[in-house]
Design a protein around this motif. Sequence first.
Motif, PDB file in Angstrom:
ATOM      1  N   LEU A  41       0.482  -1.664   0.194  1.00 24.97           N
ATOM      2  CA  LEU A  41       0.072  -0.351   0.085  1.00 24.97           C
ATOM      3  C   LEU A  41       0.423   0.883   0.476  1.00 24.97           C
ATOM      4  O   LEU A  41       0.620   2.566  -0.505  1.00 24.97           O
ATOM      5  CB  LEU A  41      -0.671   0.173   1.427  1.00 24.97           C
ATOM      6  N   PHE A  42       1.915   0.969   0.658  1.00 26.82           N
ATOM      7  CA  PHE A  42       2.885   2.523   0.890  1.00 26.82           C
ATOM      8  C   PHE A  42       3.937   2.122   1.078  1.00 26.82           C
ATOM      9  O   PHE A  42       4.191   1.232   2.007  1.00 26.82           O
ATOM     10  CB  PHE A  42       2.204   3.275   1.587  1.00 26.82           C
ATOM     11  N   SER A  43       5.008   2.848   1.140  1.00 26.60           N
ATOM     12  CA  SER A  43       6.431   2.762   1.502  1.00 26.60           C
ATOM     13  C   SER A  43       6.686   3.308   2.640  1.00 26.60           C
ATOM     14  O   SER A  43       6.356   4.752   2.295  1.00 26.60           O
ATOM     15  CB  SER A  43       7.356   3.176  -0.056  1.00 26.60           C
ATOM     16  N   GLY A  44       7.705   2.920   3.104  1.00 25.18           N
ATOM     17  CA  GLY A  44       8.406   3.632   4.579  1.00 25.18           C
ATOM     18  C   GLY A  44       9.260   5.226   3.737  1.00 25.18           C
ATOM     19  O   GLY A  44       9.566   5.625   4.735  1.00 25.18           O
ATOM     20  N   SER A  45       9.887   4.881   2.644  1.00 31.49           N
ATOM     21  CA  SER A  45      10.610   5.902   2.231  1.00 31.49           C
ATOM     22  C   SER A  45       9.984   6.995   2.596  1.00 31.49           C
ATOM     23  O   SER A  45       9.072   7.586   2.383  1.00 31.49           O
ATOM     24  CB  SER A  45      11.478   5.341   1.186  1.00 31.49           C
ATOM     25  N   GLN A  46      11.111   8.072   3.102  1.00 27.58           N
ATOM     26  CA  GLN A  46      10.695   9.606   2.445  1.00 27.58           C
ATOM     27  C   GLN A  46      10.721  10.270   1.631  1.00 27.58           C
ATOM     28  O   GLN A  46      11.551  11.135   1.056  1.00 27.58           O
ATOM     29  CB  GLN A  46      11.071  10.325   4.288  1.00 27.58           C
ATOM     30  N   THR A  47       9.883  10.185   0.726  1.00 35.42           N
ATOM     31  CA  THR A  47       9.827  10.621  -0.705  1.00 35.42           C
ATOM     32  C   THR A  47       7.913  11.731  -0.915  1.00 35.42           C
ATOM     33  O   THR A  47       7.579  11.519   0.212  1.00 35.42           O
ATOM     34  CB  THR A  47       9.591   9.641  -1.729  1.00 35.42           C
ATOM     35  N   SER A  48       8.390  12.328  -2.139  1.00 36.20           N
ATOM     36  CA  SER A  48       8.049  13.280  -1.928  1.00 36.20           C
ATOM     37  C   SER A  48       7.432  13.377  -3.531  1.00 36.20           C
ATOM     38  O   SER A  48       8.109  12.426  -4.313  1.00 36.20           O
ATOM     39  CB  SER A  48       8.016  14.508  -2.132  1.00 36.20           C
ATOM     40  N   PHE A 116       5.183   6.187 -16.254  1.00 38.29           N
ATOM     41  CA  PHE A 116       5.305   7.326 -16.057  1.00 38.29           C
ATOM     42  C   PHE A 116       4.662   8.144 -16.205  1.00 38.29           C
ATOM     43  O   PHE A 116       4.568   9.348 -15.957  1.00 38.29           O
ATOM     44  CB  PHE A 116       6.577   7.359 -16.646  1.00 38.29           C
ATOM     45  N   THR A 117       3.644   8.265 -17.265  1.00 43.98           N
ATOM     46  CA  THR A 117       2.713   9.064 -17.609  1.00 43.98           C
ATOM     47  C   THR A 117       1.670   9.422 -17.120  1.00 43.98           C
ATOM     48  O   THR A 117       2.080  10.228 -16.197  1.00 43.98           O
ATOM     49  CB  THR A 117       1.639   8.370 -18.773  1.00 43.98           C
ATOM     50  N   GLY A 118       1.095   8.008 -16.019  1.00 50.72           N
ATOM     51  CA  GLY A 118       0.099   8.658 -14.966  1.00 50.72           C
ATOM     52  C   GLY A 118       0.545   8.939 -13.855  1.00 50.72           C
ATOM     53  O   GLY A 118       0.392   9.882 -12.825  1.00 50.72           O
ATOM     54  N   ILE A 119       2.187   8.259 -12.955  1.00 51.13           N
ATOM     55  CA  ILE A 119       2.563   9.344 -11.976  1.00 51.13           C
ATOM     56  C   ILE A 119       2.987  10.569 -12.378  1.00 51.13           C
ATOM     57  O   ILE A 119       3.045  11.042 -11.534  1.00 51.13           O
ATOM     58  CB  ILE A 119       4.704   8.514 -11.498  1.00 51.13           C
ATOM     59  N   ILE A 120       3.279  11.360 -13.844  1.00 45.51           N
ATOM     60  CA  ILE A 120       3.487  12.649 -13.916  1.00 45.51           C
ATOM     61  C   ILE A 120       1.900  13.401 -14.247  1.00 45.51           C
ATOM     62  O   ILE A 120       1.794  14.332 -13.497  1.00 45.51           O
ATOM     63  CB  ILE A 120       3.539  13.147 -15.518  1.00 45.51           C
ATOM     64  N   LEU A 121       0.698  12.787 -14.824  1.00 44.19           N
ATOM     65  CA  LEU A 121      -0.727  13.180 -14.114  1.00 44.19           C
ATOM     66  C   LEU A 121      -0.753  13.378 -13.045  1.00 44.19           C
ATOM     67  O   LEU A 121      -1.781  14.004 -12.254  1.00 44.19           O
ATOM     68  CB  LEU A 121      -0.917  12.487 -14.722  1.00 44.19           C
ATOM     69  N   LEU A 122      -0.382  12.020 -12.330  1.00 48.85           N
ATOM     70  CA  LEU A 122      -1.085  12.734 -10.289  1.00 48.85           C
ATOM     71  C   LEU A 122      -0.110  14.057  -9.799  1.00 48.85           C
ATOM     72  O   LEU A 122      -1.389  14.448  -8.244  1.00 48.85           O
ATOM     73  CB  LEU A 122      -0.203  11.323 -10.077  1.00 48.85           C
ATOM     74  N   SER A 123       0.756  13.800 -10.274  1.00 46.94           N
ATOM     75  CA  SER A 123       1.779  15.839 -10.076  1.00 46.94           C
ATOM     76  C   SER A 123       0.830  16.932 -10.058  1.00 46.94           C
ATOM     77  O   SER A 123       0.827  17.967  -9.134  1.00 46.94           O
ATOM     78  CB  SER A 123       3.190  15.423 -10.115  1.00 46.94           C
ATOM     79  N   VAL A 124      -0.140  16.753 -11.060  1.00 39.97           N
ATOM     80  CA  VAL A 124      -0.559  17.608 -11.330  1.00 39.97           C
ATOM     81  C   VAL A 124      -2.436  17.608 -10.285  1.00 39.97           C
ATOM     82  O   VAL A 124      -3.097  16.893 -10.281  1.00 39.97           O
ATOM     83  CB  VAL A 124      -1.220  17.905 -12.981  1.00 39.97           C
ATOM     84  N   TYR A 191       8.403   4.131  -4.900  1.00 43.09           N
ATOM     85  CA  TYR A 191       7.011   5.210  -5.539  1.00 43.09           C
ATOM     86  C   TYR A 191       6.204   4.633  -3.471  1.00 43.09           C
ATOM     87  O   TYR A 191       6.057   3.980  -3.315  1.00 43.09           O
ATOM     88  CB  TYR A 191       6.343   4.599  -6.273  1.00 43.09           C
ATOM     89  N   ASP A 192       5.277   5.529  -3.383  1.00 54.29           N
ATOM     90  CA  ASP A 192       4.405   6.001  -2.292  1.00 54.29           C
ATOM     91  C   ASP A 192       3.000   6.393  -2.383  1.00 54.29           C
ATOM     92  O   ASP A 192       2.817   7.301  -1.810  1.00 54.29           O
ATOM     93  CB  ASP A 192       4.957   6.390  -0.937  1.00 54.29           C
ATOM     94  N   PRO A 193       1.912   5.499  -2.757  1.00 53.48           N
ATOM     95  CA  PRO A 193       0.678   6.121  -3.183  1.00 53.48           C
ATOM     96  C   PRO A 193       0.002   6.390  -2.005  1.00 53.48           C
ATOM     97  O   PRO A 193      -0.773   7.148  -2.729  1.00 53.48           O
ATOM     98  CB  PRO A 193      -0.049   4.521  -3.872  1.00 53.48           C
ATOM     99  N   GLU A 194       0.403   6.026  -1.101  1.00 57.24           N
ATOM    100  CA  GLU A 194      -0.129   6.872   0.777  1.00 57.24           C
ATOM    101  C   GLU A 194      -0.712   8.589   0.306  1.00 57.24           C
ATOM    102  O   GLU A 194      -1.419   9.557   0.575  1.00 57.24           O
ATOM    103  CB  GLU A 194       0.020   7.020   1.678  1.00 57.24           C
ATOM    104  N   ILE A 195       0.777   9.018  -0.387  1.00 57.50           N
ATOM    105  CA  ILE A 195       0.858  10.411  -0.879  1.00 57.50           C
ATOM    106  C   ILE A 195      -1.074  11.048  -1.605  1.00 57.50           C
ATOM    107  O   ILE A 195      -0.728  12.033  -1.444  1.00 57.50           O
ATOM    108  CB  ILE A 195       2.045  10.563  -1.535  1.00 57.50           C
TER     109      ILE A 195
END
Length: 213
Positions: A41-48, A116-124, A191-195
């Motif tokens: 579900l989510f990663s414990g790494s401190q990513t943004s 890659f496209t999905g992650i870019i769209l998620l950032s918007v 990649y952390d989907p919890e964000i």
Amino acid sequence: MNETPATERSVMTCPSCDLVVIIETLNTRADGYCPRCAEHLFSGSQTSRRHHLALAITGLLLLWPSVVENLFQLYLAGKMIDVTMLKGILLLWRQDYWFVSGLVAWCGLLAPLGLFTGIILLSVDIWPRRMLVSLLVLVNHCREWSMVEVFVISLMVAIFKLIDVADLTLGPALVPLAALMMLITLIHRLYDPEIYWRRLDLLPVHVEGRGDE
């Protein structure tokens, strides 16, 4: 008096089995998994989101030369043949190896492109709730199927079979292809989907009218 560690609490839906999971963390770096199907579900790494966006843009830049540039040149029967990922997929299709062609196209090209496209769209921050959920599901499925190593293994098998009957010259696409494979592995880890599920909790829920009874 000892202070109690701050607890963060959020709610998210498992993308695989749709179980609603209440997440309580103590600001640790542990990974989270679904209690029903063990989906990550989510990663414990401190990513943004900026880290995800940078990795996705880099992946798109590496994907293009990996697909269209020469992986190697084959000199056979007096002819020089340029071999690329795209030409290999089309050649397998024309020779009626439809399953292999589709598998290589999906794992080596379409799934990474969707990831890659999905992650870019998620950032918007412009998507409504339903679109954001669809993007999260898309990224989750593409992340599971993005396996460029499937194509790399088939490529190595082809090289070993042809090395005794033809002259092979390695091409420039091998470097971005190797970098792409390592980058996808890094995305799987960071990649952390919890964000994005937290963002979903802040969006209004649209309730459609049930009509006149």
